[in-house]
Design a protein around this motif. Structure first.
Motif, PDB file in Angstrom:
ATOM      1  N   GLY A   1      21.911  22.756  38.257  1.00  0.00           N
ATOM      2  CA  GLY A   1      22.562  21.806  36.894  1.00  0.00           C
ATOM      3  C   GLY A   1      23.414  22.449  35.823  1.00  0.00           C
ATOM      4  O   GLY A   1      23.751  21.796  34.814  1.00  0.00           O
ATOM      5  N   LYS A   2      23.893  23.579  36.063  1.00  0.00           N
ATOM      6  CA  LYS A   2      24.558  24.333  35.152  1.00  0.00           C
ATOM      7  C   LYS A   2      26.099  24.841  35.652  1.00  0.00           C
ATOM      8  O   LYS A   2      26.244  24.830  36.989  1.00  0.00           O
ATOM      9  N   GLN A   3      26.975  25.083  34.913  1.00  0.00           N
ATOM     10  CA  GLN A   3      28.394  25.728  35.243  1.00  0.00           C
ATOM     11  C   GLN A   3      28.208  26.850  35.670  1.00  0.00           C
ATOM     12  O   GLN A   3      27.471  27.706  35.186  1.00  0.00           O
ATOM     13  N   ARG A   4      29.089  27.263  36.734  1.00  0.00           N
ATOM     14  CA  ARG A   4      29.436  28.758  37.037  1.00  0.00           C
ATOM     15  C   ARG A   4      29.655  29.548  35.732  1.00  0.00           C
ATOM     16  O   ARG A   4      30.568  29.191  34.987  1.00  0.00           O
ATOM     17  N   GLU A   5      29.199  30.762  35.279  1.00  0.00           N
ATOM     18  CA  GLU A   5      29.552  31.399  34.302  1.00  0.00           C
ATOM     19  C   GLU A   5      29.680  32.923  34.623  1.00  0.00           C
ATOM     20  O   GLU A   5      29.203  33.307  35.686  1.00  0.00           O
ATOM     21  N   LEU A   6      30.461  33.584  33.800  1.00  0.00           N
ATOM     22  CA  LEU A   6      30.710  34.945  34.276  1.00  0.00           C
ATOM     23  C   LEU A   6      29.605  35.808  33.630  1.00  0.00           C
ATOM     24  O   LEU A   6      29.028  35.461  32.627  1.00  0.00           O
ATOM     25  N   VAL A   7      29.082  36.758  34.443  1.00  0.00           N
ATOM     26  CA  VAL A   7      28.088  37.680  34.074  1.00  0.00           C
ATOM     27  C   VAL A   7      28.497  38.999  33.760  1.00  0.00           C
ATOM     28  O   VAL A   7      28.391  39.592  32.688  1.00  0.00           O
ATOM     29  N   ALA A   8      29.553  39.516  34.519  1.00  0.00           N
ATOM     30  CA  ALA A   8      30.070  40.755  34.301  1.00  0.00           C
ATOM     31  C   ALA A   8      31.465  41.004  35.214  1.00  0.00           C
ATOM     32  O   ALA A   8      31.239  40.854  36.179  1.00  0.00           O
ATOM     33  N   ASN A   9      32.378  41.658  34.721  1.00  0.00           N
ATOM     34  CA  ASN A   9      33.400  42.363  35.695  1.00  0.00           C
ATOM     35  C   ASN A   9      33.974  43.605  35.118  1.00  0.00           C
ATOM     36  O   ASN A   9      33.578  43.978  34.247  1.00  0.00           O
ATOM     37  N   ILE A  10      34.578  44.224  36.104  1.00  0.00           N
ATOM     38  CA  ILE A  10      35.275  45.548  35.695  1.00  0.00           C
ATOM     39  C   ILE A  10      36.370  45.722  36.418  1.00  0.00           C
ATOM     40  O   ILE A  10      36.614  45.307  37.621  1.00  0.00           O
ATOM     41  N   LYS A  11      37.514  46.356  35.819  1.00  0.00           N
ATOM     42  CA  LYS A  11      38.708  46.687  36.554  1.00  0.00           C
ATOM     43  C   LYS A  11      38.631  47.838  37.428  1.00  0.00           C
ATOM     44  O   LYS A  11      37.696  48.757  37.205  1.00  0.00           O
ATOM     45  N   ARG A  12      39.664  48.080  38.236  1.00  0.00           N
ATOM     46  CA  ARG A  12      39.603  49.362  39.071  1.00  0.00           C
ATOM     47  C   ARG A  12      39.521  50.555  38.347  1.00  0.00           C
ATOM     48  O   ARG A  12      38.995  51.645  38.529  1.00  0.00           O
ATOM     49  N   GLY A  13      40.348  50.494  36.917  1.00  0.00           N
ATOM     50  CA  GLY A  13      40.027  51.704  36.219  1.00  0.00           C
ATOM     51  C   GLY A  13      38.845  51.833  35.279  1.00  0.00           C
ATOM     52  O   GLY A  13      38.786  52.883  34.267  1.00  0.00           O
ATOM     53  N   GLY A  14      38.024  50.933  35.374  1.00  0.00           N
ATOM     54  CA  GLY A  14      36.774  50.839  34.474  1.00  0.00           C
ATOM     55  C   GLY A  14      36.864  49.622  33.520  1.00  0.00           C
ATOM     56  O   GLY A  14      37.302  48.717  33.804  1.00  0.00           O
ATOM     57  N   SER A  15      36.396  49.949  32.087  1.00  0.00           N
ATOM     58  CA  SER A  15      36.324  48.769  31.353  1.00  0.00           C
ATOM     59  C   SER A  15      35.360  47.663  31.570  1.00  0.00           C
ATOM     60  O   SER A  15      36.109  46.608  31.851  1.00  0.00           O
ATOM     61  N   PRO A  16      34.311  48.098  31.850  1.00  0.00           N
ATOM     62  CA  PRO A  16      33.309  46.657  31.942  1.00  0.00           C
ATOM     63  C   PRO A  16      33.272  45.808  30.857  1.00  0.00           C
ATOM     64  O   PRO A  16      33.299  46.088  29.892  1.00  0.00           O
ATOM     65  N   SER A  17      32.955  44.514  31.368  1.00  0.00           N
ATOM     66  CA  SER A  17      32.853  43.403  30.400  1.00  0.00           C
ATOM     67  C   SER A  17      31.434  42.812  30.776  1.00  0.00           C
ATOM     68  O   SER A  17      31.325  42.518  31.752  1.00  0.00           O
ATOM     69  N   TYR A  18      30.524  42.147  29.686  1.00  0.00           N
ATOM     70  CA  TYR A  18      29.536  41.555  30.031  1.00  0.00           C
ATOM     71  C   TYR A  18      29.285  40.275  29.117  1.00  0.00           C
ATOM     72  O   TYR A  18      29.903  40.092  28.050  1.00  0.00           O
ATOM     73  N   ALA A  19      28.678  39.220  29.636  1.00  0.00           N
ATOM     74  CA  ALA A  19      27.958  38.019  29.018  1.00  0.00           C
ATOM     75  C   ALA A  19      27.159  38.672  27.932  1.00  0.00           C
ATOM     76  O   ALA A  19      26.568  39.438  28.379  1.00  0.00           O
TER      77      ALA A  19
END
Length: 116
Positions: free
Chosen positions: A42-60
């Protein structure tokens, strides 16, 4: 073309941990950014986390301090370590990849269920 194959989902009690893995095959150039999205019923798809090849993770914000994303560039694989899981983390988790965000390649999804 890129193919993404996830593994590691399952059923766990609240407070427990799971580790998701996603192996990519195909163009390494096309997996500059790899990450995880989730979709609960019942909810939209959401970003949990991503990371670039060189690093720099990002989180919800909802997973900061509990989830850790990492990648093994030599194996073109991304991981999501999920600790202190909560019932609201229950969802289908999708691996995703692309040159830039938003991603264009998606895995088939793996179910994560957290019981209270």
């Amino acid at each position: 073309q890129v193919q993404l194959v996830e593994s590691g989902g399952g059923l766990v009690q609240a407070g427990g941990s799971l580790r998701l893995s996603c192996a990519a095959s195909g163009s390494i150039f096309s997996t500059n950014i790899m990450g995880w999205y989730r979709q609960a019923p019942g909810k939209q798809r959401e970003l949990v986390a991503n990371i670039k090849r060189g690093g720099s993770p990002s989180y919800a914000d909802s997973v900061k301090g509990r989830f850790t994303i990492s990648r093994d560039n030599a194996k073109n694989t991304v991981f999501l370590q999920m600790n202190d899981l909560k019932p609201e983390d229950t969802a289908i988790y999708y691996c995703a990849a692309g040159i830039i965000s938003p991603p264009v390649y998606w895995g088939q999804g793996t179910q994560v269920t957290v019981s209270s």
